[in-house]
Each structure stands twice: as C-alpha cells, then as structure tokens.
Design an enzyme around this catalytic site. Structure first.
Site, PDB file in Angstrom:
ATOM      1  N   CYS B  49       0.824  -1.211   0.000  1.00 41.13           N
ATOM      2  CA  CYS B  49       0.000   0.000   0.000  1.00 41.13           C
ATOM      3  C   CYS B  49       0.851   1.250   0.000  1.00 41.13           C
ATOM      4  O   CYS B  49       2.069   1.188   0.057  1.00 41.13           O
ATOM      5  CB  CYS B  49      -0.928   0.006   1.204  1.00 41.13           C
ATOM      6  SG  CYS B  49       0.001   0.070   2.739  1.00 41.13           S
ATOM      7  N   CYS B  52       3.115   1.613   2.963  1.00 48.63           N
ATOM      8  CA  CYS B  52       4.320   0.786   2.886  1.00 48.63           C
ATOM      9  C   CYS B  52       5.398   1.505   2.090  1.00 48.63           C
ATOM     10  O   CYS B  52       6.565   1.531   2.473  1.00 48.63           O
ATOM     11  CB  CYS B  52       4.024  -0.548   2.207  1.00 48.63           C
ATOM     12  SG  CYS B  52       2.625  -1.414   2.874  1.00 48.63           S
ATOM     13  N   ASP B 453       7.747 -36.452  -4.607  1.00 48.03           N
ATOM     14  CA  ASP B 453       8.912 -36.641  -3.763  1.00 48.03           C
ATOM     15  C   ASP B 453       8.390 -36.567  -2.328  1.00 48.03           C
ATOM     16  O   ASP B 453       7.313 -36.045  -2.082  1.00 48.03           O
ATOM     17  CB  ASP B 453       9.916 -35.533  -4.059  1.00 48.03           C
ATOM     18  CG  ASP B 453      11.015 -35.477  -3.027  1.00 48.03           C
ATOM     19  OD1 ASP B 453      11.583 -36.541  -2.761  1.00 48.03           O
ATOM     20  OD2 ASP B 453      11.287 -34.389  -2.501  1.00 48.03           O
ATOM     21  N   ASP B 633      11.277 -31.206  -4.842  1.00 44.42           N
ATOM     22  CA  ASP B 633      11.936 -29.967  -4.450  1.00 44.42           C
ATOM     23  C   ASP B 633      13.438 -30.092  -4.369  1.00 44.42           C
ATOM     24  O   ASP B 633      14.134 -29.094  -4.397  1.00 44.42           O
ATOM     25  CB  ASP B 633      11.414 -29.514  -3.086  1.00 44.42           C
ATOM     26  CG  ASP B 633      12.006 -30.333  -1.972  1.00 44.42           C
ATOM     27  OD1 ASP B 633      12.060 -31.570  -2.121  1.00 44.42           O
ATOM     28  OD2 ASP B 633      12.430 -29.759  -0.963  1.00 44.42           O
ATOM     29  N   ASP B 637      15.897 -34.436  -7.050  1.00 51.00           N
ATOM     30  CA  ASP B 637      14.723 -34.572  -7.918  1.00 51.00           C
ATOM     31  C   ASP B 637      14.933 -33.871  -9.252  1.00 51.00           C
ATOM     32  O   ASP B 637      14.133 -34.027 -10.165  1.00 51.00           O
ATOM     33  CB  ASP B 637      13.488 -33.939  -7.265  1.00 51.00           C
ATOM     34  CG  ASP B 637      13.166 -34.563  -5.929  1.00 51.00           C
ATOM     35  OD1 ASP B 637      13.247 -35.791  -5.851  1.00 51.00           O
ATOM     36  OD2 ASP B 637      12.852 -33.823  -4.991  1.00 51.00           O
TER      37      ASP B 637
END
Lengths: 52, 734
Positions: B49, B52, B453, B633, B637
C-alpha cells in the site's frame, strides 16, 4: 467536400498528438510500476510543494 | 508460436539453465568482487500500500549513506542507490525494525531492464498500428459508405501514406520470424501472416494507382494490430513468470568464507579453487565439494539425497556442494569447486533431460503445421482458377488470391492460444502457482501419472516430536532445557513443541553442545545428555529420534516424524479421485516412506532412490506411455523434474529444482496442484474451442472470398469478429 481539406489533416493531427503522448509515456517508463503509481497518489507528502 | 519466440525462449532457457543458477558465471562474480557504488535490490514480499511505500523509502533514506531508494510496488522490490560499502544486511535489519520483511536480491541475476525493452518494443508497435488502424478505418468507412471517383482515390492515397510506414515498422516481428522459419525450411504461422500483410499492401497500392474500387490497407494494418496483441500477451505471460523465477534465483547470493593466512575473507563461490580452506558456519550451505579437516557437526543432506535424518560429519568426511551444516563450525579443504562440483554434475544431468523435453510441439505449432500449407494452397489455387476462368486477367486473379489470403490469415489463431494461456496463468497465479513455460499448461492437461517426492514436498522437511505425552513431566522439563540450548533441527523442533505444551525448562548448569553428538549439562549434580543414540548409550531405531539420558538411568527416546505439508492430503486425494496413478519416490529409508504412503493412501512407493534412479523411473513410466507429472523440491529430484512430461516444485525448493520445473508453487500449501490440472484441462478445451471458432469463420468466409465476392468490408468484419469472439471465449475460463 472542401471541408475535407481541413478536416482530414485535423483528424490526423489530433490522432498524432495522442500517439506522441503514448510514445512519450512509453519512452519515459511510465508503465514500470502501475500499482505503485496508483498508490503514490494517496501520499500527501508532496502535496504542498513539488518534490525537489 | 513463431520462430522468434522459440529462439527467445531458447535463449531464455540457456541463461536460466540450472547450471548457471547453481554456479554463476565468472563475469558476474568478478563484477560482484569489484568495489563499486552499491546498487542494491531488496525484495519486499509484504509491501502492498501507499503507507508501505512511504515507510520503506523514508526509513532507507534515513541511512546516512543511502542516496535514494525507490519502491516498485508492482514487482514488490525496492532499489537502493548508495555509497560503496553499504551492506544489504544493514538495510534488511533496518526494515525489519519497522516491521517489513525484506530479502537481498542479486541484481545481476535480475535482467529486468533487458526483458522490459522487448515488452516496450512490442507495445510501441501496438500503439502505432492502433493509431494507424483507427485513422485508416475512418477513411475506409467513408469509402464503404459510397465515396466515389476522385474522393475515393484521395482517401486511398491518404490510407496508403499512413499504412505503408506502419506496416513496415509494426510488422517487423512477423517478417523477421517468417524469414527465420523459411530459412530453417519450415512453414510457420508467420509466413502466411507476412505474405498476407505484404500482398494486401502492395495490391492496394497498385489498385489505388489504377483507381481501383477495393483497397485493403485497413485489413493489412488491422491484421498487424490484432496479431501484435496476441504476441504481447504471449510475451507478458513469459515475462511475468521469468521475472518472478529470476527473483527466486536472485535470493541466494553465493558467498563462501575463505581462510586466507588464518583470517576469514568473504569471497564469491566462483573464486574457490581446489586446495582452498573454507570455513562453514552452522546453518550455512556447503559451497564446494571437499573434505573436512577440522571440527565435527551434523549435515542435512535432504536436498541432495532426500534423507530426512541428519548425518554426522567430522575430520575425513567428504562433503558435497549443497548440503547444509547444522551444529558445529567445519573447516573444509576444497576438492572440487564450480564446474567440477557434484552440484554441477547434477546440473549436466538436468540439461540432458531438458533438451529432450524441448521437443514438445505445442497445439499452436501443430495447428500451424496443418494450417499454413492449407492457406497457401487455397490462395494459390484460387489465383490459378481465376486466371483460367477470366482468360488471363492477372489483376483480378491476384486480387482474389489476396482476399483469400487476408481472410484465411490466422488472426484469431494468433490470439487463440496466448489469450487462453494468459487468462489461465493469471488464474493459477492467484491460486499461488507460477507457470514458467508457455506449453506447461498443455502438457499438464495430458498428465495421467503423478510422482511425488517425499521430504520437502509432501512433508515440510521439518520434524515434529511424536511421543512427548509419554514422557514424565520431569524428563520433559530436562529435555526442553537441553533442547533450548541447541540449533540442531531436532532440538529446535523439540523446544518449540515443549513451549507449546507449556513446559517449564528445568534449571541446568554447564550446558555444552558437543557438535555432531548432542548437548549435555548438569542437572541437580547429575550429568544429563540429549543427542545421538550411540552417544547416550541407546539402541538406534528405525525412526528419526533423539535420546535423553539422565545420570545413569536408561535413556529415553523421543521419536520424530516429518510434518505433512498443508494440502498434501487434499492434493493426493484429488489426483486419486480423478483417476490418476500416484507414486511416491524418495531417497529416504523404506520405513519412513512406506509409513507416509500408507497415511496418504498411495499404493506405489519407491524408497532409497538415487537421483539417477528417480529419473530412470520417470523415463520408465514414460516409455510405457504414461504422461508423468513430477512434483519435487530437492536437488536429487532435479533430473526427474526435467525428465518428466511436466513438473512442479515448491518455492522452498533449491533453485536448481525450481529452474528445472515448469510450474513453481509460491505458497506452502500443496492443495492447488490438483486444481492446476483441472484448470489446465479446461484451458486446453478453450484453446481447441478457439481454434474451432476461427475455423468456422473461415469455413463461412473462404468460399465467399474464393468466389470473388469478398470486399474489404467483409474482410474487416470477419477478422475483427473472430478476434473478439476468441478473446471473449478465453475470458470464460473458470
């Protein structure tokens, strides 16, 4: 039909102004952060005088 | 879709290959080493916003050495211009104080400006062809409503003056890719597009010069305009995904602690050479392969092997790049770094698998392969036919052939795929999934087998104590006190669980961590220990466990199990319910794997798989005709992710795994995965519908054009109607 002599250049020139504005905004990266610009307008910090 | 895009994509994949991300290029690291003005880039995931923006910019400007800071809310980033010597860590700490989460980004990985240039280039062409189209259309309406003789010629000449430069400028992307595909001996969709644009323009000039009735300037420019929109949508989908993927990669700035003449220096990982001594602090990732010469600790190898249990390491142990040091500092002699490291060898495996996957031809390509020859043949046949019928009237025949070409030109086809993909990717993005590859959705729609996995994918990779309720309250208090003193993951988990149960830690003195073994202390004059089974004199079991010993009493074990990732059950159940075969593959022990498989109702499970075995399993299933979706992950893999028909990895995955996969899961919830397949199936249906819609327009319009009844007005109507219908149909995606 004589009006065409003025009207056609006028319509092209008006369109051309729009095109020039679009080219300017694109060149100056005005579309970099649309979300941020939409929010920045709510920021009162530079309301009284422009950012130096 | 087109040759330029294919090339761009290949370039993109080349620069975002897992290898480059895992071991950054030499020039990047050289640049990082040189002292220079600090241009820092921080990611601000929570900024949303106006407040921020102001907070962050003001707080950063308060730093004496910061020259300027500018928040980009769209990308959720802040770029900081500062004097040399300003560390990102300072700024991150400053922002943390005022309540903003920030992460350092590696600005060299983010090629935002470069990618942006292409986007602005297409936008510019869209703007100009849009301007030209509107003006020519005004003049054309006048001609269609009955402007005659000199007026009509004047209007046609003005149209020509606007259209020709526009077509030359705005049509370049099509001409370039048509030329590239012709040189490659193929007939892409851009060949008929370019031919139609060029032929329509030149015929119209000829007709205008001879005071002809029909000019197709509006059609030529409209074609360019609509197709550029499709091109831009296509580009946006890729660019958004790419910048987010780059950001994920940029989060890990590779540095190593080099021991030079006894002092610790921070250097880029790329500068390490075999023989260097490096220090690895607890919690740090091992930056190069090597042998431990000093210190003892435990290592988390889950990302490399899928093992959920930490492994002990001491002098003489061999470490691989990517493992995480847990408890004690280690000094390592580097044996292989950069290109020679085990991480890099794994990346080579991925590159091989990936090149195999690039052979997938998308629906649009298949359509183009069938459609382009059809367009050319029809136009050529009508040219020959009319030449025959009219007895050699070339002008008439060329005119009709051009009309056929313009009407069959795949205006709607150019929008059919990008519009659906944009809309579907947007939908998935809001559900927390990032589609990285343009054809990923099509491939996802074909999936019939899903491979999961275990560690880090179906589970969080974070252990939780299981049997705390069985412990005596006094024991629990002692265990909690000991656990509080350690950074070991099991101890951390135990401390958190004890705190949640409201356990008051016992008073303890002489607390001391023995790296690689556990913690010990003195409690009411007795020695108490929490740690490895062999260290406290317990019998190691099948489950992950830590053991508590009080004085000379028999040790008590505290068993741990990995917590399920939220949404894991829903995702697996969703796949099983939709009739897909679900497999669980893991490098972990069979006990842990079978237990999880049972809990989730997965019938097929494979334990103790090496990275190559996982990839082999994928290849095996593919050879039997299965379309495999791999969800994983770890580094172990990566090869399987690259080999699978389509792959998904969570954002917490190692960057190599994220790079190898087609879709990245941004949140920690796994449930959207099953949903993604549903959206993909729907998106494929929309794409096919869009093809059908544009074909129907052709079936109606082409005979009219061939019979010579087509006017520029009919061409303009057919073209814009089909484009609009196709775009609206894409937006219907639920």
């Amino acid at each position: 039909m004589d009006a065409l002599v003025y009207l056609i250049p006028t319509s092209l020139a008006l369109g051309g102004i729009g095109l020039a504005a679009f080219v300017w905004s694109l060149r100056h990266r005005q579309y970099e952060d649309p979300k941020g610009d939409a929010e920045r307008i709510l920021n009162p910090e530079w309301d009284d005088h422009p950012k130096p | 879709m087109s040759a330029t895009f294919e090339q761009d994509e290949m370039r993109m994949q080349a620069s975002a290959c897992p290898a480059c991300v895992a071991a950054p290029s030499a020039e990047r690291l050289a640049a990082a080493a040189a002292p220079k003005d600090a241009r820092l880039m921080l990611s601000l995931p929570t900024a949303h916003c106006a407040v921020c923006i102001t907070d962050v910019e003001r707080e950063l400007a308060r730093h004496p050495q910061v020259r300027s800071a500018r928040v980009n809310l769209t990308l959720k980033r802040v770029s900081v211009d500062a004097e040399p010597g300003v560390e990102a860590a300072d700024l991150v700490a400053r922002l943390a104080r005022i309540g903003y989460e920030a992460h350092e980004l590696d600005p060299d990985v983010l090629s935002a400006t470069d990618a942006d240039k292409r986007g602005r280039d297409i936008l510019m062409r869209i703007g100009i062809s849009g301007f030209a189209m509107m003006n020519i259309m005004l003049l054309s309406v006048a001609v269609w409503s009955g402007a005659e003789a000199a007026t009509r010629d004047l209007f046609h000449w003005i149209s020509a003056a606007i259209a020709l430069p526009t077509v030359v400028f705005a049509g370049q992307p099509f001409f370039a890719s048509a030329w590239a595909s012709l040189k490659g001996g193929r007939l892409g969709m851009d060949v008929p597009i370019s031919l139609a644009i060029i032929l329509a323009s030149s015929i119209s000039v000829y007709e205008t010069a001879h005071s002809g009735h029909h000019a197709y300037f509006d059609a030529a420019v409209m074609l360019t305009f609509f197709l550029l929109i499709g091109r831009y949508l296509d580009y946006r989908t890729r660019a958004v995904a790419r910048s987010a993927a780059e950001e994920l990669a940029a989060l890990e700035v590779p540095r190593a602690q080099l021991l030079r003449d006894g002092a610790e220096v921070t250097v880029p990982v790329g500068e390490l050479v075999p023989g260097d001594l490096i220090r690895i602090r607890p919690g740090a990732r091992v930056p190069a392969d090597g042998e431990v010469i000093e210190g003892s600790s435990e290592l988390d190898r889950a990302l490399l092997t899928g093992e959920s249990l930490p492994v002990w390491a001491g002098p003489g142990s061999v470490l691989s790049t990517g493992e995480v040091n847990l408890t004690g500092p280690l000094t390592l002699r580097v044996t292989a770094a950069g290109r020679a490291s085990s991480l890099h060898r794994m990346a080579d495996l991925v590159a091989a698998a990936e090149s195999a996957k690039n052979r997938y031809t998308s629906l649009a390509e298949r359509m183009a392969a069938f459609y382009s020859p059809f367009v050319h043949l029809t136009a050529f046949a009508s040219f020959l036919g009319w030449l025959q019928i009219s007895g050699g009237d070339v002008r008439l025949a060329v005119n009709i052939a051009a009309a056929v070409l313009i009407i069959t030109c795949p205006c709607a086809l150019g929008l059919a795929v990008p519009a659906v993909v944009t809309s579907a990717s947007g939908k998935l993005f809001r559900k927390g999934m990032l589609v990285k590859d343009g054809t990923a959705l099509e491939r996802l729609a074909e999936v019939d087998t899903v491979l999961f996995d275990k560690t880090g994918t179906l589970t969080m990779g974070a252990p939780e104590p299981q049997n705390l309720a069985n412990l005596a309250p006094a024991d629990l208090a002692i265990a909690a006190a000991l656990a509080e003193a350690s950074a070991h993951p099991l101890a951390l988990a135990l401390a958190v669980a004890a705190r949640a149960m409201g356990v008051q830690p016992a008073k303890m003195s002489d607390l001391r961590e023995v790296p690689g073994y556990g913690i010990e202390g003195l409690w009411q004059g007795q020695r108490v220990r929490l740690g490895r089974a062999d260290w406290v004199g317990a019998v190691p079991g099948e489950m992950t466990a830590t053991h508590l010993q009080i004085g000379a009493l028999a040790p008590v074990s505290i068993a741990f199990a990995d917590r399920l990732r939220p949404g894991a059950e829903a995702a697996v159940a969703g796949f099983l319910a939709s009739g897909k075969a679900v497999h669980l593959v893991s490098g972990d022990t069979s006990g842990a794997v079978s237990e999880l498989a049972q809990r989730l109702g997965i019938a097929h499970w494979h334990a103790g798989c090496l990275p190559a075995e996982k990839a082999a399993l994928v290849a095996d299933l593919a050879a039997k005709g299965a379309m495999v979706l791999m969800v994983g992950d770890g580094l172990n893999d990566t090869a399987a992710l690259a080999a699978a028909h389509v792959s998904i990895s969570p954002a917490s995955a190692l960057d190599a795994a994220r790079t190898a996969s087609d879709i990245v899961l941004l949140g920690s919830d796994l449930a959207p995965v099953a949903d993604a397949v549903r959206v993909a199936v729907q998106a494929r249906r929309r794409i096919k519908q869009n093809f059908a819609i544009s074909l129907i327009y052709n079936v109606v319009a082409v005979p009219i054009a061939i019979l010579g009844f087509a006017t520029p007005l009919a061409a303009a109507l057919a073209m814009s109607l089909s484009s609009v219908t196709v775009s609206l149909n894409s937006l219907r995606l639920k």
